[in-house]
Design an enzyme around this catalytic site. Structure first.
Site, PDB file in Angstrom:
ATOM      1  N   LYS A   1      55.448  31.670  45.756  1.00  0.00           N
ATOM      2  CA  LYS A   1      53.720  31.734  45.607  1.00  0.00           C
ATOM      3  C   LYS A   1      53.153  33.006  46.052  1.00  0.00           C
ATOM      4  O   LYS A   1      53.464  32.945  47.098  1.00  0.00           O
ATOM      5  CB  LYS A   1      53.136  30.440  46.531  1.00  0.00           C
ATOM      6  CG  LYS A   1      51.208  30.196  46.645  1.00  0.00           C
ATOM      7  CD  LYS A   1      50.863  29.966  45.605  1.00  0.00           C
ATOM      8  CE  LYS A   1      49.275  29.895  45.255  1.00  0.00           C
ATOM      9  NZ  LYS A   1      49.329  30.442  44.104  1.00  0.00           N
TER      10      LYS A   1
ATOM     11  N   GLN B   1      54.127  37.313  52.132  1.00  0.00           N
ATOM     12  CA  GLN B   1      54.013  36.199  52.012  1.00  0.00           C
ATOM     13  C   GLN B   1      54.669  35.189  52.584  1.00  0.00           C
ATOM     14  O   GLN B   1      53.572  34.116  52.963  1.00  0.00           O
ATOM     15  CB  GLN B   1      53.874  36.900  50.243  1.00  0.00           C
ATOM     16  CG  GLN B   1      52.935  35.547  49.831  1.00  0.00           C
ATOM     17  CD  GLN B   1      51.327  35.672  49.975  1.00  0.00           C
ATOM     18  OE1 GLN B   1      50.911  37.079  49.275  1.00  0.00           O
ATOM     19  NE2 GLN B   1      50.735  34.634  50.374  1.00  0.00           N
TER      20      GLN B   1
ATOM     21  N   LYS C   1      53.409  34.551  55.937  1.00  0.00           N
ATOM     22  CA  LYS C   1      51.935  33.726  56.206  1.00  0.00           C
ATOM     23  C   LYS C   1      51.717  32.964  55.450  1.00  0.00           C
ATOM     24  O   LYS C   1      51.370  31.765  56.063  1.00  0.00           O
ATOM     25  CB  LYS C   1      50.921  34.912  55.052  1.00  0.00           C
ATOM     26  CG  LYS C   1      50.118  34.794  54.499  1.00  0.00           C
ATOM     27  CD  LYS C   1      48.972  35.367  53.485  1.00  0.00           C
ATOM     28  CE  LYS C   1      49.533  36.627  53.352  1.00  0.00           C
ATOM     29  NZ  LYS C   1      48.419  37.603  52.595  1.00  0.00           N
TER      30      LYS C   1
ATOM     31  N   LYS D   1      55.449  37.428  45.365  1.00  0.00           N
ATOM     32  CA  LYS D   1      54.188  38.780  44.120  1.00  0.00           C
ATOM     33  C   LYS D   1      55.257  39.225  43.154  1.00  0.00           C
ATOM     34  O   LYS D   1      55.523  39.199  42.574  1.00  0.00           O
ATOM     35  CB  LYS D   1      54.454  39.831  45.478  1.00  0.00           C
ATOM     36  CG  LYS D   1      52.894  40.034  45.990  1.00  0.00           C
ATOM     37  CD  LYS D   1      52.125  39.366  46.798  1.00  0.00           C
ATOM     38  CE  LYS D   1      50.380  40.031  46.090  1.00  0.00           C
ATOM     39  NZ  LYS D   1      49.844  39.512  47.558  1.00  0.00           N
TER      40      LYS D   1
ATOM     41  N   GLY E   1      45.569  35.692  42.227  1.00  0.00           N
ATOM     42  CA  GLY E   1      45.096  37.043  42.145  1.00  0.00           C
ATOM     43  C   GLY E   1      45.434  38.092  43.363  1.00  0.00           C
ATOM     44  O   GLY E   1      45.681  37.508  44.126  1.00  0.00           O
ATOM     45  N   ASP E   2      45.599  39.034  43.337  1.00  0.00           N
ATOM     46  CA  ASP E   2      45.419  40.094  44.358  1.00  0.00           C
ATOM     47  C   ASP E   2      44.697  41.277  43.954  1.00  0.00           C
ATOM     48  O   ASP E   2      43.671  40.837  43.047  1.00  0.00           O
ATOM     49  CB  ASP E   2      46.557  40.633  44.609  1.00  0.00           C
ATOM     50  CG  ASP E   2      46.769  41.737  45.639  1.00  0.00           C
ATOM     51  OD1 ASP E   2      47.419  40.482  47.149  1.00  0.00           O
ATOM     52  OD2 ASP E   2      47.181  43.038  46.142  1.00  0.00           O
TER      53      ASP E   2
ATOM     54  N   THR F   1      39.822  33.854  51.567  1.00  0.00           N
ATOM     55  CA  THR F   1      40.261  35.328  51.974  1.00  0.00           C
ATOM     56  C   THR F   1      39.361  35.924  53.164  1.00  0.00           C
ATOM     57  O   THR F   1      39.570  35.202  54.495  1.00  0.00           O
ATOM     58  CB  THR F   1      41.010  35.890  50.948  1.00  0.00           C
ATOM     59  OG1 THR F   1      41.382  35.659  50.586  1.00  0.00           O
ATOM     60  CG2 THR F   1      41.641  37.579  51.988  1.00  0.00           C
TER      61      THR F   1
ATOM     62  N   ASN G   1      37.027  41.117  47.023  1.00  0.00           N
ATOM     63  CA  ASN G   1      36.523  39.939  46.963  1.00  0.00           C
ATOM     64  C   ASN G   1      36.841  40.018  48.401  1.00  0.00           C
ATOM     65  O   ASN G   1      35.340  38.872  48.651  1.00  0.00           O
ATOM     66  CB  ASN G   1      38.295  39.667  45.901  1.00  0.00           C
ATOM     67  CG  ASN G   1      37.421  37.939  46.834  1.00  0.00           C
ATOM     68  OD1 ASN G   1      39.053  37.441  47.228  1.00  0.00           O
ATOM     69  ND2 ASN G   1      37.225  36.979  45.662  1.00  0.00           N
TER      70      ASN G   1
ATOM     71  N   SER H   1      44.402  28.598  48.153  1.00  0.00           N
ATOM     72  CA  SER H   1      45.547  28.127  46.377  1.00  0.00           C
ATOM     73  C   SER H   1      46.564  27.225  46.827  1.00  0.00           C
ATOM     74  O   SER H   1      46.866  26.574  46.261  1.00  0.00           O
ATOM     75  CB  SER H   1      46.680  30.290  46.636  1.00  0.00           C
ATOM     76  OG  SER H   1      45.633  30.483  46.035  1.00  0.00           O
TER      77      SER H   1
HETATM   78  O1  2IT Z   1      47.723  38.287  49.901  1.00  0.00           O
HETATM   79  C1  2IT Z   1      46.986  37.025  48.858  1.00  0.00           C
HETATM   80  O2  2IT Z   1      47.355  36.562  50.372  1.00  0.00           O
HETATM   81  C2  2IT Z   1      46.958  36.869  48.472  1.00  0.00           C
HETATM   82  N1  2IT Z   1      46.978  37.906  47.164  1.00  0.00           N
HETATM   83  C3  2IT Z   1      46.455  35.565  47.419  1.00  0.00           C
HETATM   84  C4  2IT Z   1      48.214  34.831  47.127  1.00  0.00           C
HETATM   85  C5  2IT Z   1      47.428  33.443  46.392  1.00  0.00           C
HETATM   86  O3  2IT Z   1      48.648  32.664  45.662  1.00  0.00           O
HETATM   87  O4  2IT Z   1      46.315  32.782  46.730  1.00  0.00           O
END
Ligand code: 2IT
Length: 450
Positions: free
Chosen positions: A90, A111, A114, A126, A165-166, A210, A241, A382
């Site tokens: 994810k 990630q 996190k 990612k 997204g990112d 976020t 964002n 998410s």
């Molecule tokens: O850096 C991040 O945590 C994100 N871009 C969101 C990743 C997500 O799967 O919602």
């Protein structure tokens, strides 16, 4: 430092000398978990750390698209499925010209820990492309996204890998990618992507999550110090964002965000970007214009614009770098310290170089919070979107926001507890790394460490 940890860090720096961002994040995370490795000699016995720095899978693909003038372009697409021990891979997709294998790997590694901190069952991944969305038309974006998904769709799925997204990828891009996925697969599997529109399974509060989560986390830190957010001045970078979510929540809570930044410089608004809904809404217009210029804000509201500069010399109560990696280097950290700023709250992924981070953490009067905890609200929502999709139901904005608040509170509490367990005091950086690491490490051990 634990000798095994030091050896693995050295190994990564030698083996991946051409991937500076990846080496940087491995060094930052693994230095923190040294006491855990001391306490768990079984990890060294199976050489767990070397397994952890190698993605389970990472691939590139060709993305060919045609611009509005009929010119053909070829970009590189990436997906890194870093660690699937605790759930489907994810993580976001980043479209930006400076995307490299090193950037994707550092983001995938971060990630993993996190996502573990959110308490939800999500592994780390990612992806993205070196495609530059600046100045592109809507039709060009659509063609690029369709081509990107045509290459990727076989390798993702609601129980396999769930992109989101990112930077450079928002609701519009996710929509085009989801449409292409559905067309190619002929199934309704909206759990394959998160950050979708509300008409086809997007979660309420995901766009804001976020930034909101970052402010909720800041509130936990302030509460720990017996302070409140009301009236606090906050200097942030970026105007995307994440910055927008921070400004929106700051407006609700009476905090004053005094700076925004872009590739062209920064703006200083002494009344606060968060002083009116009109100003916060204008940030969305700036993003949608795809001009990538923060000067537009200064021109619109008659505030000062500092071309080519970063906002880190500004006096404020709180600093929240919300733009991109390595935005705060030693020279900026020195200004922040000289200004006597107490709260340094990372928001963007790895916004601080390791030397600058260590320097600020060593200041007795400063509290430093790490991005993998502070920005985890995005991926947490998410995760909530995935739950809603798999259950075929829709939660209200209030329900999602309540859950988000609870998750941010828990992440802060877990980090505090993990640092205390190892006698490190109120060290949010080490605490987040340790808490995130422990769960992934345990899952890998229990599954036979494949
Ligand atoms: O850096 C991040 O945590 C994100 N871009 C969101 C990743 C997500 O799967 O919602």
């Amino acid at each position: 430092m634990n000798a095994y940890v030091a050896r693995v860090i050295d190994y990564v720096k030698t083996k991946h000398a051409n991937e500076p961002e990846f080496c940087q994040t491995v060094e930052e995370v693994f230095s923190s978990i040294s006491p855990v490795i001391d306490a768990h000699p079984e990890y060294e016995k199976v050489d767990l750390l070397t397994r952890m720095v190698e993605p389970e899978r990472m691939f590139t693909f060709r993305v060919v698209w045609c611009d509005d003038a009929g010119q053909w372009h070829t970009n590189i697409g990436y997906r890194c499925q870093f660690n699937g021990a605790i759930g489907p891979y994810k993580g976001g997709l980043r479209f930006q010209p400076n995307v490299t294998p090193s950037v994707i790997k550092f983001l995938g590694f971060e990630q993993t820990f996190k996502n573990s901190l959110t308490g939800l069952p999500m592994g780390g991944g990612k992806g993205g492309s070196d495609f530059d969305p600046t100045g592109k038309s809507d039709a060009e974006i659509m063609r690029f996204c369709q081509s990107f998904m045509t290459a990727l769709y076989r390798y993702i799925g609601p129980d396999v890998d769930v992109p989101a997204g990112d930077m450079g990828v928002g609701g519009r891009e996710i929509g085009y990618m989801y449409g292409q996925y559905r067309r190619l697969k002929g199934v309704w599997e909206n759990g394959v992507l998160t950050g979708k529109g509300f008409t086809y399974g997007g979660s309420k509060t995901r766009p804001e999550a976020t930034g909101y989560g970052a402010v909720y986390y800041l509130q936990e830190v302030l509460a720990h110090e017996g302070e409140s957010i009301e009236g606090k001045t906050i200097a942030i970078s970026g105007f995307g964002n994440v910055a927008w979510g921070i400004c929106q929540k700051a407006l609700h809570l009476g905090a004053k965000v005094v700076t925004l930044s872009g590739p062209d410089g920064y703006i200083y608004d002494p009344e606060g970007v968060s002083s009116s809904q009109e100003k916060v809404d204008f940030m969305l217009k700036m993003q949608a214009s795809r001009r990538n210029k923060v000067q537009d804000y200064a021109d619109k509201f008659g505030v000062q614009f500092f071309p080519g500069e970063k906002p880190w010399g500004v006096k404020a109560d709180v600093i929240m770098p919300s733009a991109m990696q390595n935005d705060v280097r030693m020279e900026s950290a020195e200004k922040i310290v000289a200004n006597g700023i107490k709260y340094y709250i990372e928001v963007a992924n790895m916004p601080t170089t390791n030397d600058a981070l260590a320097y600020m953490m060593a200041q007795p009067n400063m509290i430093v919070a790490p991005s993998k905890a502070v920005n985890a609200g995005g991926v947490a929502v998410s995760g909530l979107e995935m739950s809603q999709n798999s259950e075929r139901l829709v939660w209200s904005a209030e329900e999602v926001d309540e859950k988000l608040k609870g998750i941010m509170k828990t992440i802060h509490a877990m980090s505090v507890e993990a640092a205390e367990e190892y006698g490190l005091g109120y060290n949010l950086v080490a605490g987040a790394n340790i808490a995130g690491f422990k769960k992934v490490a345990t899952a890998m051990m229990e599954q036979g460490c494949f």
